[in-house]
Design an enzyme around this catalytic site. Structure first.
Site, short mmCIF file in Angstrom:
data_model
loop_
_atom_site.label_atom_id
_atom_site.label_comp_id
_atom_site.label_asym_id
_atom_site.label_seq_id
_atom_site.Cartn_x
_atom_site.Cartn_y
_atom_site.Cartn_z
N HIS A 95 36.31 41.94 38.02
CA HIS A 95 35.31 41.89 39.10
C HIS A 95 34.83 40.45 39.30
O HIS A 95 34.38 40.09 40.38
CB HIS A 95 34.09 42.77 38.77
CG HIS A 95 34.39 44.23 38.78
ND1 HIS A 95 34.80 44.90 37.65
CD2 HIS A 95 34.34 45.15 39.77
CE1 HIS A 95 34.98 46.17 37.95
NE2 HIS A 95 34.72 46.35 39.23
N ASP A 169 43.32 47.74 43.16
CA ASP A 169 41.90 47.74 42.88
C ASP A 169 41.23 47.04 44.07
O ASP A 169 41.90 46.44 44.91
CB ASP A 169 41.62 47.02 41.55
CG ASP A 169 40.43 47.62 40.80
OD1 ASP A 169 39.58 48.27 41.44
OD2 ASP A 169 40.36 47.42 39.57
#
Length: 183
Positions: A95, A169
């Protein structure tokens, strides 16, 4: 958490959890469940996987991943295994940056890819590819696995014979977004 399910020895109970997840998803009109996480929790410095993993061994993760998948898919909801090719033995969070895995292809095949092969053999519907920097799979420095032909096509589709749906993702995660601008 998957870590709690990892302690359960009765696979029927875990499959029932997956079935309940599938029923709840279907009731809401959700056709995909971005589960199970089949990353192996084998790096204590990993800031993101931890309790999202079923355990510390490839066998525990594969066995429980198959049970959850079978339960979810028994309700006609697609299970989506993640984070291919394996985010468990990283020390950074995709992230925020691009995690680096400096393992040989043999190591990846023997450990990280083991749960995926087991789920493929049992009819996995879909998979999510992670944003990882894995030089043994992709020679282009800094190219995330999620955007790599070598990983998605050569490894996943051709070598491992996966024929299901493939997701990346989230592309706003820094592991991908730092590589190239939108568009």
């Amino acid at each position: 958490w998957n870590m709690n399910l990892g302690a359960i020895q009765n696979m029927d109970l875990i499959e029932n959890v997956g079935r309940d997840m599938g029923k709840q998803a279907k009731r809401l009109g959700v056709h995909f469940n971005f589960a199970p996480v089949v990353d192996i929790n084998n790096n204590p410095k990993n800031p993101i996987i931890g309790n999202r993993s079923f355990g510390e061994t490839k066998e525990i993760v594969a066995e429980r991943g198959v049970a959850i998948m079978n339960g979810i898919q028994s309700e006609n909801v697609f299970a989506t295994a993640k984070h291919f090719p394996g985010h468990g033995d990283t020390s950074t969070d995709s992230h925020h940056s691009l995690p680096y895995l400096d393992f040989s292809k043999k190591r990846l095949t023997d450990v990280e890819l083991f749960p995926y092969r087991k789920l493929f053999q049992n009819g996995l519907s879909s998979i999510m590819v992670a944003h990882l920097d894995v030089p043994s799979l992709e020679a282009q420095k800094g190219l995330p696995t999620s955007l790599s032909y070598n990983v998605v096509t050569s490894l996943l589709k051709e070598e491992m014979k996966f024929e299901g749906l493939i997701f990346t993702d989230a592309l706003n995660m820094k592991g991908a977004a730092n590589y190239k601008s939108p568009g």
